[in-house]
Design a protein around this motif. Sequence first.
Motif, mmCIF file in Angstrom:
data_model
loop_
_atom_site.group_PDB
_atom_site.id
_atom_site.type_symbol
_atom_site.label_atom_id
_atom_site.label_comp_id
_atom_site.label_asym_id
_atom_site.label_seq_id
_atom_site.Cartn_x
_atom_site.Cartn_y
_atom_site.Cartn_z
ATOM 1 N N HIS A 430 0.841 -1.208 0.000
ATOM 2 C CA HIS A 430 0.000 0.000 0.000
ATOM 3 C C HIS A 430 0.874 1.256 0.000
ATOM 4 C CE1 HIS A 430 -3.925 1.939 0.630
ATOM 5 N NE2 HIS A 430 -3.268 2.817 1.369
ATOM 6 N N GLN A 431 1.998 1.217 0.731
ATOM 7 C CA GLN A 431 2.893 2.373 0.751
ATOM 8 C C GLN A 431 3.479 2.650 -0.624
ATOM 9 O OE1 GLN A 431 5.774 1.537 3.761
ATOM 10 N NE2 GLN A 431 4.364 1.888 5.471
ATOM 11 N N HIS A 432 3.781 1.595 -1.367
ATOM 12 C CA HIS A 432 4.320 1.768 -2.716
ATOM 13 C C HIS A 432 3.264 2.384 -3.638
ATOM 14 C CE1 HIS A 432 6.609 0.981 -6.352
ATOM 15 N NE2 HIS A 432 5.567 0.353 -6.865
ATOM 16 N N GLY A 433 2.006 1.925 -3.507
ATOM 17 C CA GLY A 433 0.939 2.494 -4.328
ATOM 18 C C GLY A 433 0.714 3.967 -4.042
ATOM 19 N N MET A 434 0.750 4.362 -2.773
ATOM 20 C CA MET A 434 0.587 5.773 -2.426
ATOM 21 C C MET A 434 1.755 6.598 -2.929
ATOM 22 S SD MET A 434 -2.323 6.107 -0.829
ATOM 23 C CE MET A 434 -2.225 7.566 0.209
ATOM 24 N N ARG A 435 2.946 6.041 -2.895
ATOM 25 C CA ARG A 435 4.122 6.759 -3.369
ATOM 26 C C ARG A 435 4.034 7.003 -4.879
ATOM 27 N NH1 ARG A 435 7.678 3.270 -2.082
ATOM 28 N NH2 ARG A 435 7.560 3.741 0.144
ATOM 29 N N CYS A 436 3.505 6.021 -5.594
ATOM 30 C CA CYS A 436 3.340 6.184 -7.039
ATOM 31 C C CYS A 436 2.317 7.281 -7.364
ATOM 32 C CB CYS A 436 2.906 4.868 -7.672
ATOM 33 S SG CYS A 436 4.167 3.576 -7.629
ATOM 34 N N LEU A 437 1.339 7.491 -6.507
ATOM 35 C CA LEU A 437 0.335 8.541 -6.716
ATOM 36 C C LEU A 437 0.829 9.902 -6.254
ATOM 37 C CD1 LEU A 437 -2.897 6.639 -5.544
ATOM 38 C CD2 LEU A 437 -2.174 7.094 -7.894
ATOM 39 N N GLY A 438 1.996 9.942 -5.605
ATOM 40 C CA GLY A 438 2.528 11.204 -5.107
ATOM 41 C C GLY A 438 1.783 11.703 -3.894
ATOM 42 N N ILE A 439 1.235 10.787 -3.121
ATOM 43 C CA ILE A 439 0.441 11.156 -1.941
ATOM 44 C C ILE A 439 1.119 10.574 -0.707
ATOM 45 C CG2 ILE A 439 -1.820 10.995 -0.830
ATOM 46 C CD1 ILE A 439 -3.044 10.596 -3.598
ATOM 47 N N PRO A 440 1.330 11.341 0.351
ATOM 48 C CA PRO A 440 1.923 10.787 1.572
ATOM 49 C C PRO A 440 0.960 9.818 2.250
ATOM 50 C CG PRO A 440 1.221 13.056 1.929
ATOM 51 C CD PRO A 440 1.052 12.791 0.463
ATOM 52 N N ASN A 441 1.492 8.701 2.749
ATOM 53 C CA ASN A 441 0.659 7.666 3.372
ATOM 54 C C ASN A 441 0.486 7.991 4.860
ATOM 55 O OD1 ASN A 441 -0.840 5.318 3.600
ATOM 56 N ND2 ASN A 441 0.955 4.047 4.029
ATOM 57 N N THR A 442 -0.431 8.929 5.157
ATOM 58 C CA THR A 442 -0.686 9.342 6.536
ATOM 59 C C THR A 442 -1.982 8.718 7.038
ATOM 60 O OG1 THR A 442 -1.868 11.320 5.779
ATOM 61 C CG2 THR A 442 0.520 11.526 6.125
ATOM 62 N N LYS A 443 -2.309 8.985 8.313
ATOM 63 C CA LYS A 443 -3.528 8.441 8.905
ATOM 64 C C LYS A 443 -4.790 8.980 8.235
ATOM 65 C CE LYS A 443 -1.569 7.618 13.502
ATOM 66 N NZ LYS A 443 -1.696 7.919 14.953
ATOM 67 N N GLU A 452 -9.320 7.423 -6.986
ATOM 68 C CA GLU A 452 -10.006 8.701 -7.145
ATOM 69 C C GLU A 452 -10.299 9.349 -5.791
ATOM 70 O OE1 GLU A 452 -10.523 10.414 -9.809
ATOM 71 O OE2 GLU A 452 -9.560 8.887 -11.062
ATOM 72 N N GLU A 453 -10.741 8.566 -4.852
ATOM 73 C CA GLU A 453 -11.019 9.107 -3.515
ATOM 74 C C GLU A 453 -9.747 9.629 -2.866
ATOM 75 O OE1 GLU A 453 -12.979 6.218 -1.169
ATOM 76 O OE2 GLU A 453 -14.777 6.120 -2.430
ATOM 77 N N ALA A 454 -8.641 8.901 -3.043
ATOM 78 C CA ALA A 454 -7.375 9.343 -2.450
ATOM 79 C C ALA A 454 -6.927 10.669 -3.080
ATOM 80 C CB ALA A 454 -6.315 8.275 -2.635
ATOM 81 N N LYS A 455 -7.034 10.789 -4.411
ATOM 82 C CA LYS A 455 -6.643 12.039 -5.078
ATOM 83 C C LYS A 455 -7.528 13.206 -4.654
ATOM 84 C CE LYS A 455 -4.605 10.086 -9.289
ATOM 85 N NZ LYS A 455 -4.741 9.996 -10.762
ATOM 86 N N HIS A 456 -8.852 12.958 -4.572
ATOM 87 C CA HIS A 456 -9.782 14.025 -4.188
ATOM 88 C C HIS A 456 -9.501 14.488 -2.757
ATOM 89 C CE1 HIS A 456 -13.415 16.399 -4.126
ATOM 90 N NE2 HIS A 456 -13.867 15.728 -3.057
ATOM 91 N N LEU A 457 -9.232 13.545 -1.858
ATOM 92 C CA LEU A 457 -8.936 13.914 -0.470
ATOM 93 C C LEU A 457 -7.626 14.694 -0.392
ATOM 94 C CD1 LEU A 457 -9.572 13.779 2.540
ATOM 95 C CD2 LEU A 457 -8.475 11.526 2.614
ATOM 96 N N TRP A 458 -6.637 14.319 -1.184
ATOM 97 C CA TRP A 458 -5.356 15.016 -1.165
ATOM 98 C C TRP A 458 -5.508 16.460 -1.666
ATOM 99 C CZ3 TRP A 458 -1.147 15.787 1.034
ATOM 100 C CH2 TRP A 458 -0.031 16.330 0.411
ATOM 101 N N GLU A 459 -6.372 16.678 -2.673
ATOM 102 C CA GLU A 459 -6.632 18.033 -3.172
ATOM 103 C C GLU A 459 -7.308 18.881 -2.106
ATOM 104 O OE1 GLU A 459 -8.899 17.542 -6.664
ATOM 105 O OE2 GLU A 459 -7.225 16.774 -7.890
ATOM 106 N N ARG A 460 -8.250 18.310 -1.405
ATOM 107 C CA ARG A 460 -8.934 19.054 -0.338
ATOM 108 C C ARG A 460 -7.970 19.420 0.780
ATOM 109 N NH1 ARG A 460 -14.177 16.056 1.621
ATOM 110 N NH2 ARG A 460 -14.130 17.914 2.969
ATOM 111 N N ILE A 461 -7.077 18.507 1.114
ATOM 112 C CA ILE A 461 -6.096 18.788 2.171
ATOM 113 C C ILE A 461 -5.171 19.918 1.740
ATOM 114 C CG2 ILE A 461 -4.116 17.831 3.413
ATOM 115 C CD1 ILE A 461 -5.540 15.140 3.428
ATOM 116 N N GLN A 462 -4.782 19.913 0.470
ATOM 117 C CA GLN A 462 -3.892 20.976 -0.017
ATOM 118 C C GLN A 462 -4.590 22.331 -0.036
ATOM 119 O OE1 GLN A 462 -2.722 19.195 -3.810
ATOM 120 N NE2 GLN A 462 -0.630 18.940 -3.031
ATOM 121 N N GLU A 463 -5.874 22.338 -0.427
ATOM 122 C CA GLU A 463 -6.617 23.597 -0.420
ATOM 123 C C GLU A 463 -6.761 24.136 0.990
ATOM 124 O OE1 GLU A 463 -10.301 22.885 -2.296
ATOM 125 O OE2 GLU A 463 -9.449 22.610 -4.313
ATOM 126 N N ARG A 464 -7.019 23.249 1.928
ATOM 127 C CA ARG A 464 -7.178 23.680 3.314
ATOM 128 C C ARG A 464 -5.879 24.252 3.864
ATOM 129 N NH1 ARG A 464 -8.123 18.973 6.005
ATOM 130 N NH2 ARG A 464 -10.096 18.807 4.882
#
Length: 500
Positions: A430-443, A452-464
């Motif tokens: 799972h850590q390798h998959g998140m790394r390939c998406l360019g998303i940190p594997n946090t809680k 898609e859900e992971a990308k959408h959540l990462w965009e919201r976190i960046q906007e916040r």
Amino acid sequence: MSSTLLEVTRASHEEVERLERIIVKDLQNEPPSNKDRLYQSHRVRNMIEQITSTNKKLIEIYEDKDSARKDEIAALGGQTATGTNVFSAFYDRLKEIREYHRRHPAARVVDANDEYEQLLKEEPQIEFSGEEAVGRYLDLHELYNDYINSKFGEQIEYSAYLDVFSQPERISRKLKLTRQYQEYLQKLLEYLIYFFERTEPLQDLGRIFSKVITEFEEQWTNGMVEGWEHESQENGNIPAEHYAIDLDYYSTVEELMEVGPERLKEAVPFNSVQRGFFLQRIHLLRSWTENILPKALAGPQQNGNAVTLQPSADAKEIALIEAKVKRLCDLLQETIIRTKENVEKKQALTYEEMEAEREEEEVQAESESDDEEQQIYNPLKLPMGWDGKPIPYWLYKLHGLGQEFKCEICGNHSYWGRRAYERHFKEWRHQHGMRCLGIPNTKNFNEITSIEEAKHLWERIQERQGLNKWRPDLEEEYEDKEGNIYNKKTYTDLQRQGLI
């Protein structure tokens, strides 16, 4: 034909190489049960002993103390007392070979591999008592009876004895110098050695004890042996206590004489009444010698509040045996825990239940097959347990192993059971998959399995966090006449100063 010394040498080297290959082949097979593991270990041990014995014979041949090997090599070269005749030696050997085959026309080459392959199927004879269950448990009942019926022991249950028998420091030092304790300790050490050699034949017990002795000698010299701190200090002051000698344990004068005058001297009580009873008991053992009795009557030398005593001659030997026992108990720690659990389990069973369990174990042992390719009956396709057999169905349902979870980030990999699903978020896949998406594997991304859900959540976190907010003063670009690029803030500052 293999009577010549050179042929014996060649055959010995071949035997060693074959045994080494058989050992490697045997160890590559993972034994399915504890019984098979013991058989494998003893087979390997026997082959190692054969290799050692053969190598010793080879060393004797190469040392050639009787010059037999040298003479045979000279004979093969045709060297005789009258000179060198190579052709004569060759034809003599050819005549010998032909004569051998004439006498044995049915002689054929035997494939030694067939004989050595049988070693892989050998089942060595290993003796275990019923309580030991093929090396799974210890059988300390005899030693337990000696312990509870001794002066140094205490009235405890067998399960409690399994906790304290490996802790000799619990026993008072004055009780350790009795012959009864020495015999008990020696018997305990002999049993542990015998059990360890049967269950761990590949361990080098001599090397283990050599290390124990080295460490013990250093600790004894520094007075750091647990329970014997003062005993190892020569001429040291020991607190005012007497080493007990149980006169009931000695039936003859000869046995009591083995104790020695110094030990008797230390054991004589200070109190005059107790001292009178002590000497009276000695006289009851028959007449006493002239050399020992006066020394005992002299009593210990007092110096203030402390008594100066010389270290006992056999105290070091007892302490060393205790060190060996403790080392063996450390190596057999898992077996001791398993034995205690088995004893506690039996205490909760009735006689009928214990008999039924014993019969079930016997039937199970008889039904075990040595064929590795035997099909295991598993119609429900349950996962395999640590013993190579399907796990119980109730355990399968308890952990929800019939429930499948898929993770798109892991490449649509399936996880069976809620526990495995929750644990996989921290695993490498799972850590390798998140790394390939360019998303940190946090809680924040726990329970997220869709890309898609992971990308959408990462965009919201960046906007916040304001990472995607447009900042003209820093991100809007301006160019001067010379083609230099500046952001809006820097360009405005330079223009006001007249530099652009």
